[in-house]
Design an enzyme around this catalytic site. Structure first.
Site, PDB file in Angstrom:
ATOM      1  N   ASP A 164       0.828  -1.207   0.000  1.00 27.40           N
ATOM      2  CA  ASP A 164       0.000   0.000   0.000  1.00 27.40           C
ATOM      3  C   ASP A 164       0.865   1.260   0.000  1.00 27.40           C
ATOM      4  O   ASP A 164       2.100   1.183   0.029  1.00 27.40           O
ATOM      5  CB  ASP A 164      -0.921  -0.056   1.239  1.00 27.40           C
ATOM      6  CG  ASP A 164      -2.295   0.520   0.973  1.00 27.40           C
ATOM      7  OD1 ASP A 164      -2.443   1.304   0.025  1.00 27.40           O
ATOM      8  OD2 ASP A 164      -3.229   0.190   1.744  1.00 27.40           O
ATOM      9  N   TRP A 201      -3.200   3.484  -5.576  1.00 26.81           N
ATOM     10  CA  TRP A 201      -4.545   4.004  -5.905  1.00 26.81           C
ATOM     11  C   TRP A 201      -4.579   4.736  -7.235  1.00 26.81           C
ATOM     12  O   TRP A 201      -5.458   5.559  -7.489  1.00 26.81           O
ATOM     13  CB  TRP A 201      -5.075   4.923  -4.780  1.00 26.81           C
ATOM     14  CG  TRP A 201      -4.736   4.429  -3.424  1.00 26.81           C
ATOM     15  CD1 TRP A 201      -5.083   3.211  -2.904  1.00 26.81           C
ATOM     16  CD2 TRP A 201      -3.941   5.083  -2.414  1.00 26.81           C
ATOM     17  NE1 TRP A 201      -4.573   3.083  -1.642  1.00 26.81           N
ATOM     18  CE2 TRP A 201      -3.872   4.213  -1.319  1.00 26.81           C
ATOM     19  CE3 TRP A 201      -3.305   6.321  -2.352  1.00 26.81           C
ATOM     20  CZ2 TRP A 201      -3.172   4.525  -0.149  1.00 26.81           C
ATOM     21  CZ3 TRP A 201      -2.613   6.654  -1.194  1.00 26.81           C
ATOM     22  CH2 TRP A 201      -2.552   5.764  -0.118  1.00 26.81           C
ATOM     23  N   GLY A 202      -3.585   4.480  -8.070  1.00 27.22           N
ATOM     24  CA  GLY A 202      -3.583   5.091  -9.400  1.00 27.22           C
ATOM     25  C   GLY A 202      -3.105   6.530  -9.424  1.00 27.22           C
ATOM     26  O   GLY A 202      -3.081   7.156 -10.483  1.00 27.22           O
ATOM     27  N   ASP A 204     -10.187   3.356  -3.474  1.00 24.21           N
ATOM     28  CA  ASP A 204     -10.901   2.150  -3.050  1.00 24.21           C
ATOM     29  C   ASP A 204     -12.300   2.078  -3.652  1.00 24.21           C
ATOM     30  O   ASP A 204     -12.958   3.093  -3.852  1.00 24.21           O
ATOM     31  CB  ASP A 204     -11.040   2.137  -1.519  1.00 24.21           C
ATOM     32  CG  ASP A 204      -9.700   1.932  -0.847  1.00 24.21           C
ATOM     33  OD1 ASP A 204      -8.667   1.869  -1.536  1.00 24.21           O
ATOM     34  OD2 ASP A 204      -9.687   1.838   0.401  1.00 24.21           O
TER      35      ASP A 204
END
Ligand code: GLA
Length: 408
Positions: free
Chosen positions: A161, A195-196, A217
């Site tokens: 993450d 998350w791009g 998300d």
């Protein structure tokens, strides 16, 4: 000489504009990591986050793993049991990471062994920053040490993450962890999760990733958003234009499945499963596998849709028609076939015409269509076929040209 100046200026401007945000400051000596040979089709599995959030423990993970087998999910192709955030305890005196002792009284290796004993694979979660998104110890500065720990435990998959990474550069941070995983000698699928925000589709494979999240998300909803999280269609819209970045071993990841979590209708969940298959997306279930109703199970184990997702060509589908609430997506498959999704985004029923030009076929060609949710062949047709698509739902088909000498 002066003649060349404007051109040079243009070229420089183009170069600057083509650098995605966040990469401008990346060091020039970055080199592309060779592929690790894993995830030649999109990974399939289950992850604890969407349903259980931070409430994870050993008994829960083992129960879900057993349910993956008893529900028929394993037989349908699901393999990875992935524990997300909140499994971590403190680091030991040497900096080694330990599982939270209350939640994992026998340690993490015992859980990994139990999952392996079922013929499944085990995935774990960490973060490139100092702390994970839920404030547990992150991997920053411990990459090689953590990779070794994971390898000793028998981990097969790592989701990494991007919380609390202040000042870190994504491409180099992810490449460091990829190098650390590779140095263990254990095959470990590497899932990037920024998350791009830094356009990971441009550098994710070169940084050693097998898949990379393309969006924030998912929120268990047809559309709209909820804080940081966004609805299913909002995620879908952000995949347009990314298809050519994906292929065997390196996939766009539009986030996990919400099927069975209760925020959408069964038709909408069929739509998520169909569209994710069109996107060659990882199929990571996010529901409680121990309490699945028959409809949820039927969606998650629809082998015809899974076969589209897992098609070995690994070419991601794209929209070929978008008008109002109507969309048509097409994905090339092995054997000269294609998968097709007719999507009705709106709340009114739609009559949609699928024409052979949208399929890239000559209109005279006889084509066998098959409905992948009704599990039925349709009559062989030419030119076009009209479909009625219910509100907020899809029809999913494969098309196979009927070749001379073969009867439909
Ligand atoms: C981020 C990720 C999620 C999940 C949580 C856990 O939000 O995008 O998928 O892993 O962190 O804290």
């Amino acid at each position: 000489m002066a003649k060349f100046l404007p051109l040079t200026a243009l070229w420089l401007a183009a170069l600057v504009l083509s650098v995605p945000p966040g990469l401008a400051s990346e060091p020039m000596h970055f080199y592309a990591r060779p592929a690790n040979g894993l995830a030649l089709t999109p990974p399939m599995g289950w992850n604890s986050w969407n349903h259980f959030g931070c409430h994870v423990n050993a008994a829960l993970i083992e129960r879900e793993a057993r349910a993956m087998v008893s529900s028929g999910m394993k037989a349908a192709g699901y393999r990875y049991v992935i524990i997300d955030d909140c499994w971590q305890g403190a680091r030991g005196p040497n900096g080694n990471i330990h599982a939270d002792r209350k939640r994992f009284p026998q340690g993490m290796k015992a859980v990994v062994d139990a999952v392996h004993a079922l013929g499944l694979k085990f995935g774990i979660y960490s973060d490139a920053g100092a702390e994970t998104c839920q404030g547990r110890p992150g991997g920053r500065g411990h990459e090689y040490q953590d990779a070794l720990t994971y390898a000793r435990w028998g981990v097969d998959y790592l989701k990494y993450d991007w919380c609390n990474t202040g000042g870190e550069r994504p491409r180099t941070a992810y490449a460091t962890m990829a190098d650390a995983l590779r140095a263990t000698g254990r095959p470990i699928v590497f899932s990037l999760c920024d998350w791009g925000v830094r356009a990971p589709w441009r550098w994710g494979a070169a940084a050693g990733g097998n898949l990379w999240r393309t969006t924030p998300d998912i929120w268990d909803s047809w559309s709209g958003h909820h804080g940081f999280a966004i609805g299913m269609l909002n995620i879908l819209d952000r995949q347009v234009g990314l298809a050519h970045y994906a292929g065997p071993g390196h996939w766009n990841d539009p986030d996990m499945l919400e099927i069975g979590n209760g925020g959408m209708t069964q038709a909408q969940y069929r739509a998520q499963f169909s569209l994710w298959a069109m996107l060659a997306a990882p199929l990571i279930a996010g529901n409680d596998l121990t309490h699945m109703d028959a409809q949820t199970r039927a969606i998650l184990t629809n082998r015809e849709v899974i076969a589209v997702d897992q098609d070995r060509l690994g070419i991601e589908g794209q929209p070929v028609y978008r008008h109002g609430a109507a969309e048509i997506w097409v994905r090339p498959l092995t054997g000269g076939r294609e998968a097709v999704v007719l999507l009705n985004r709106g709340t009114q029923p739609l009559s949609m015409r699928l024409t052979w030009s949208e399929l890239g076929l000559p209109s005279y060609l006889p084509v066998q269509l098959r409905d992948l949710w009704r599990h039925r062949d349709l009559p062989v047709a030419t030119h076009a076929v009209r479909f009625h698509v219910a509100p907020t739902s899809v029809i999913m088909l494969t098309e196979t040209p009927v070749r001379p000498g073969h009867s439909g």
